[in-house]
Design a protein around this motif. Structure first.
Motif, PDB file in Angstrom:
ATOM      1  N   PRO A  92       0.807  -1.227   0.000  1.00 31.70           N
ATOM      2  CA  PRO A  92       0.000   0.000   0.000  1.00 31.70           C
ATOM      3  C   PRO A  92       0.836   1.271   0.000  1.00 31.70           C
ATOM      4  CG  PRO A  92      -0.034  -1.003   2.176  1.00 31.70           C
ATOM      5  CD  PRO A  92       0.699  -1.951   1.278  1.00 31.70           C
ATOM      6  N   ALA A  93       1.996   1.241   0.664  1.00 30.45           N
ATOM      7  CA  ALA A  93       2.807   2.458   0.774  1.00 30.45           C
ATOM      8  C   ALA A  93       3.286   2.944  -0.581  1.00 30.45           C
ATOM      9  CB  ALA A  93       4.001   2.207   1.706  1.00 30.45           C
ATOM     10  N   GLU A  94       3.583   2.022  -1.484  1.00 26.36           N
ATOM     11  CA  GLU A  94       4.119   2.428  -2.774  1.00 26.36           C
ATOM     12  C   GLU A  94       3.053   3.010  -3.694  1.00 26.36           C
ATOM     13  OE1 GLU A  94       3.878  -1.998  -4.926  1.00 26.36           O
ATOM     14  OE2 GLU A  94       5.766  -1.210  -4.142  1.00 26.36           O
ATOM     15  N   ARG A  95       1.787   2.899  -3.318  1.00 22.28           N
ATOM     16  CA  ARG A  95       0.711   3.454  -4.152  1.00 22.28           C
ATOM     17  C   ARG A  95       0.177   4.781  -3.624  1.00 22.28           C
ATOM     18  NH1 ARG A  95      -2.964  -1.304  -6.752  1.00 22.28           N
ATOM     19  NH2 ARG A  95      -1.361  -2.907  -6.948  1.00 22.28           N
ATOM     20  N   LEU A  96       0.627   5.209  -2.473  1.00 24.92           N
ATOM     21  CA  LEU A  96       0.106   6.433  -1.852  1.00 24.92           C
ATOM     22  C   LEU A  96       1.046   7.584  -2.188  1.00 24.92           C
ATOM     23  CD1 LEU A  96      -0.843   4.901   1.617  1.00 24.92           C
ATOM     24  CD2 LEU A  96      -2.380   5.358  -0.304  1.00 24.92           C
TER      25      LEU A  96
ATOM     26  N   GLY B  59      -8.911  -5.467  -3.970  1.00 24.39           N
ATOM     27  CA  GLY B  59      -8.861  -5.343  -2.514  1.00 24.39           C
ATOM     28  C   GLY B  59      -7.813  -4.351  -2.066  1.00 24.39           C
ATOM     29  N   LEU B  60      -6.636  -4.428  -2.634  1.00 21.60           N
ATOM     30  CA  LEU B  60      -5.576  -3.488  -2.278  1.00 21.60           C
ATOM     31  C   LEU B  60      -5.929  -2.074  -2.716  1.00 21.60           C
ATOM     32  CD1 LEU B  60      -2.751  -2.877  -1.219  1.00 21.60           C
ATOM     33  CD2 LEU B  60      -1.836  -3.557  -3.437  1.00 21.60           C
ATOM     34  N   ALA B  61      -6.516  -1.934  -3.907  1.00 21.92           N
ATOM     35  CA  ALA B  61      -6.900  -0.608  -4.383  1.00 21.92           C
ATOM     36  C   ALA B  61      -7.941   0.023  -3.461  1.00 21.92           C
ATOM     37  CB  ALA B  61      -7.432  -0.697  -5.812  1.00 21.92           C
ATOM     38  N   SER B  62      -8.917  -0.770  -3.022  1.00 20.49           N
ATOM     39  CA  SER B  62      -9.939  -0.254  -2.106  1.00 20.49           C
ATOM     40  C   SER B  62      -9.320   0.160  -0.777  1.00 20.49           C
ATOM     41  CB  SER B  62     -11.015  -1.318  -1.887  1.00 20.49           C
ATOM     42  OG  SER B  62     -11.983  -0.881  -0.963  1.00 20.49           O
TER      43      SER B  62
END
Length: 493
Positions: free
Chosen positions: A69-73, A365-368
């Protein structure tokens, strides 16, 4: 309202005790993220077989769960609206300059990762050099082992105080207490790096003013707010925030145990054991007694058994089947994926026969989860940027409740899928600038492209001003030498 020295020391002591209480949990979470769990699960047979070869062994999936998740924020800018403007607010250029001046393009990723691993991270906003005429804000990311924020009773948003404690390389331990109206700067002998640890009973009275000047103890806070913001991972109402891999840690331990057992089994039983009967042991020529030499039975791939007794028989035992271990490891890995909502593709060495739609569903799921995180983290970054404008004396944007964080799209899509979605939005009438934000361009890049489009339009307009090959001049609207056109009172077609 200013507080006394005794009250500042009391608040410091209370915050310090809570900060100390958190250290054990943070260390455990960080160790699992780094892949440094205890090898207490290893059996004696494992240690005897491998010794210190796998001393730091860990099939570490906690790092993947926290990084995903950290790499997408990625915050890309900020907007400040008033609610009354006719035109929608665009990305604030001053906020972008402050953000980039503090190198937050990179350090925001660190802040998100630290919160993912340690449940919290902190952001401090202060003047880079308070003594200059043109004060500029400085934004720094702080560690959860050094910082703590206290809130007003009954509130999760109104910050009452904050503390940063760190060790110097001069034998001192330093602390800064941040209050809404003032800062208190302390130091004391006995930082862990010096080896002199003071008892807790002496901690309250051991803090002294930092430096020789009494003015070094208290500093006025012109912002009127506590300048430290806490970024919380998975915030709750009554429970404390938790790291991204909290539920994964027990499974990670079981996974390491299974792999250690598989390695032990591979060492002890993967090589087919041999057996023999009717083998005569060699005899000592002097005594005539049989010699039971252990080296005789140390078999390997390059060794053979032979016997002079014609009645001797030989055979092999079946090798140990490691497939059972593999099935268990696969099951635990699937549980990690399900509990953390990390796509299975992150745990697979290769992807075969998976359609693009299948990958999108696996990623949902990860995107949500990441979209939920942008809601809470966005509020924190907006407060950070408001503090930055207060440092510059800009109370209009420093108190603006309509600040908004602009995020890069958290959903993974191929370039073709992404552009196709943007083109469909265009057919719905979505404005060009919003489309560029959806594509993923930063506000700086969009401004640059806007200027380039204006330059292209100017060049196209100048090109139309030149005479065309048939002799027309559009700029002057000249009529060519055509008597028929002159009689018609118009321009020849």
């Amino acid at each position: 309202m200013p507080v006394s020295v005794q009250e500042a020391l009391r608040i410091t002591s209370v915050l310090e005790q809570e900060l100390d209480r958190r250290q054990a949990e943070i260390t455990l979470w960080n160790d699992f993220y780094k892949g440094e769990p205890s090898l207490g699960f290893a059996s004696e047979r494992f240690r005897a077989a491998f010794g210190g070869l796998f001393e730091k062994f860990s099939d570490n999936w906690c790092e993947v769960v926290c990084d995903a998740p950290a790499e997408r924020l990625t915050p890309t800018g900020f907007r400040f609206g008033t609610g009354q403007e006719k035109d929608p607010p665009s990305a604030d250029k001053d906020a972008q300059r402050i953000w980039q001046a503090s190198k937050m393009d990179a350090w925001a990723r660190v802040a998100h990762l630290e919160a993912s691993v340690k449940a919290r991270s902190f952001v401090l906003v202060w003047a880079s050099d308070p003594d200059v005429d043109e004060v500029e804000p400085e934004i720094t990311v702080e560690d959860a082992t050094q910082c703590i924020v206290a809130y007003e009773p009954g509130s999760h948003r109104k910050r009452k105080a904050a503390l940063k404690r760190f060790d110097g390389d001069d034998g001192y331990q330093y602390a800064t207490l941040y209050l809404a109206d003032e800062l208190w700067k302390f130091r004391r002998m006995g930082s862990p790096s010096s080896g002199l640890i003071l008892p807790r009973a002496l901690a309250l009275s051991s803090w002294r003013a930092r430096g020789d000047d009494p003015e070094d103890l208290r500093i006025a806070n012109p912002l009127g707010r506590v300048p430290m913001v806490e970024l919380r991972n998975r915030p709750r109402l009554t429970d404390p925030p938790t790291p991204e891999h909290r539920q994964v840690i027990p499974i990670q331990g079981a996974l390491n145990k299974l792999i250690a057992d598989m390695l032990t089994a591979s060492e002890a039983g993967a090589f087919p054991a041999r057996w023999g009967t009717g083998i005569d042991l060699p005899k000592d020529p002097l005594t005539g007694q049989e010699i039971d030499d252990p080296e005789l039975w140390r078999l390997a791939v390059n060794k053979m058994l032979r016997a002079s007794n014609p009645a001797a028989k030989f055979g092999n035992f079946d090798a140990a089947d490691l497939a059972n271990f593999v099935s268990g490891i696969t099951l635990l890995t699937e549980h990690i994926s399900a509990l953390s909502r990390t796509p299975p593709t992150y745990f697979m060495g290769k992807v075969q026969n998976v359609s693009a739609d299948g990958l999108t569903v696996a990623d949902s799921g990860l995107a949500s989860k990441c979209r939920d995180k942008t809601l809470f983290l966005g509020e924190d970054w907006e407060e950070v940027m408001r503090l930055a404008f207060l440092v510059k004396g800009d109370t209009k944007r420093g108190t603006n409740p309509l600040a908004e964080t602009i995020w890069r799209d958290v959903e993974y899509r191929t370039e073709a899928q992404h552009i196709d979605a943007v083109m469909k939005k265009k057919t719905l009438g979505v404005p060009w600038r919003q489309l560029m934000e959806d594509v993923g361009y930063t506000p700086t890049q969009i401004d640059r492209m806007e200027r380039m489009l204006e330059q292209d339009a100017d060049r196209a307009a100048r090109a139309l001003a030149f005479k065309t090959p048939d002799g027309y001049d559009d700029q002057a609207n000249d009529v060519p030498e055509d008597s028929g056109a002159a009689e018609r009172g118009g321009v020849a077609a």
